[in-house]
Design an enzyme around this catalytic site. Structure first.
Site, short mmCIF file in Angstrom:
data_model
loop_
_atom_site.label_atom_id
_atom_site.label_comp_id
_atom_site.label_asym_id
_atom_site.label_seq_id
_atom_site.Cartn_x
_atom_site.Cartn_y
_atom_site.Cartn_z
N HIS A 1 0.87 -1.19 0.00
CA HIS A 1 0.00 0.00 0.00
C HIS A 1 0.90 1.23 0.00
CE1 HIS A 1 -3.92 2.04 1.30
NE2 HIS A 1 -3.02 3.01 1.19
N HIS B 1 1.67 5.31 -1.69
CA HIS B 1 1.32 6.51 -2.47
C HIS B 1 2.59 7.09 -3.08
CE1 HIS B 1 -2.83 6.83 -0.95
NE2 HIS B 1 -2.32 6.33 0.17
N LYS C 1 -9.22 -0.36 -5.84
CA LYS C 1 -9.24 0.30 -4.53
C LYS C 1 -10.51 1.12 -4.36
CE LYS C 1 -7.79 1.88 -0.58
NZ LYS C 1 -6.63 2.78 -0.44
N HIS D 1 -10.46 1.24 1.75
CA HIS D 1 -10.16 2.15 2.85
C HIS D 1 -11.39 2.13 3.75
CE1 HIS D 1 -8.35 6.10 4.43
NE2 HIS D 1 -9.44 5.88 5.16
N HIS E 1 -4.78 -0.84 5.74
CA HIS E 1 -4.22 -0.12 6.90
C HIS E 1 -5.13 -0.19 8.14
CE1 HIS E 1 -6.89 2.86 5.17
NE2 HIS E 1 -6.02 3.25 4.26
N ASP F 1 1.37 2.57 3.54
CA ASP F 1 0.54 3.76 3.34
C ASP F 1 1.40 5.01 3.40
OD1 ASP F 1 -1.76 5.22 2.81
OD2 ASP F 1 -2.45 5.23 4.90
#
Length: 332
Positions: free
Chosen positions: A13, A15, A95, A132, A166, A238
């Site tokens: 995960h 970004h 996602k 999420h 997460h 994350d």
């Protein structure tokens, strides 16, 4: 000196953003990870095969290494069977963001029921769903409130692989054990900090993320699951970079940047629990099995040697900037 070699660590995960930020942070993940699941919440979101292929090429160019695999995801929307069949060879999953729940999620799902036709197609085609999992309720209760939705989806779609992204609570671990089709990722920070670290004294914006850190008993439950190599749990940092001026301001952006220090921090945590022999499973083996992926070969060696976390990586301030930690990366 104690050393440990990890084989093909994976961040499930991550970004990487876009443009200048992508170019700045992608090499930091590619240096110590063999692959990462890339989040699609760009502006505009990655919600077409054409945009996904473009983004993947941008990532590969920015990473600059052949031993780093970006595992791509699509932003959840109503997809047709034809779109999903075309996308399947190019994605690791889709996602789902509840609308407005985190950074760049305004185009997310507002009513879960309306998403079920696409989920049914994903189940039929064997495409994992990553979620999420937060409601719009009181900030400390958002994950707990979303667990009922996870339960409903796990029951309605028993052949759909669902990844609770997460997770931050002990209650999420209980649910994880109830359903064969549920899996989870957990971040570095949620294994180490609590809400007290974020806001118990002077507010620390560089520890503020969504989902927010929870109570000590939640942290302890998550850490226990990680260091005992729970087979349905894997690392998903994350890691979420924001420029320093967007963190140290009114309206602080949510996200903790851990990509270049994740393995060092985890080595310290697992060492504290006499569980270094289980770190390989947590950072690679579980993810390979859950997602059925074969990452590029990469060996990353860590040593129990003090390392001072830099004050910044370019314009991004990492978790625990300036602090000395006991483990270092000595070879990758």
């Amino acid at each position: 000196m104690t050393t440990l070699t990890l084989h093909s660590p994976l961040d499930m995960h991550l970004h990487l953003r876009q443009d200048a930020m992508l170019k700045a942070v992608a090499p930091l993940s590619a240096e110590t990870f063999a692959g990462a699941v890339i989040m699609p919440n760009l502006v505009p979101p990655v919600d077409s095969l054409e945009r996904l292929k473009w983004y993947r090429e941008e990532i590969l160019a920015a990473a600059g290494r052949e031993d780093f695999a970006p595992y791509m995801t699509l932003f959840f929307r109503a997809y047709t069977r034809e779109e999903l069949e075309a996308a399947k060879p190019h994605i690791i999953g889709i996602k789902l963001y509840p609308a407005g729940i985190t950074t760049n999620s305004e185009g997310g799902v507002s009513q879960i029921d309306q998403a079920e036709p696409t989920m049914r197609l994903m189940e039929e085609l064997g495409i994992p769903l990553m979620i999420h999992g937060e409601s719009n309720g009181f900030v400390m209760d958002r994950e707990a409130e979303f667990l009922t939705i996870y339960r409903r989806l796990a029951e309605r779609f028993p052949r759909l692989k669902i990844v609770m992204e997460h997770i931050t609570t002990a209650a999420a671990l209980v649910l994880l054990n109830e359903f064969e089709n549920l899996h989870a990722t957990v971040t570095v920070q949620h294994l180490i900090i609590t809400l007290d670290d974020v806001a118990g004294g002077m507010l620390n914006p560089h520890l503020f993320c969504k989902p927010i850190a929870k109570r000590p008993e939640d942290r302890e439950a998550l850490a226990h699951a990680a260091v005992t190599a729970h087979p349905k749990l894997c690392l998903g940092t994350d890691s979420a970079p924001h420029p320093q001026h967007k963190k140290e301001c009114c309206g602080c952006a949510a996200g903790v940047f851990t990509a270049p220090i994740a393995l060092q921090l985890l080595a310290g945590l697992f060492d504290e629990h006499d569980a270094l022999d289980r770190l390989q499973a947590f950072v690679s083996d579980n993810a390979r099995r859950i997602y059925d992926v074969t990452p590029p070969a990469k060996a990353v060696t860590l040593a129990k040697k003090p390392f001072t976390i830099p004050a910044s990586y370019g314009e991004v301030v990492p978790m625990w900037a300036g602090r000395e930690i006991p483990w270092s990366v000595v070879g990758a």
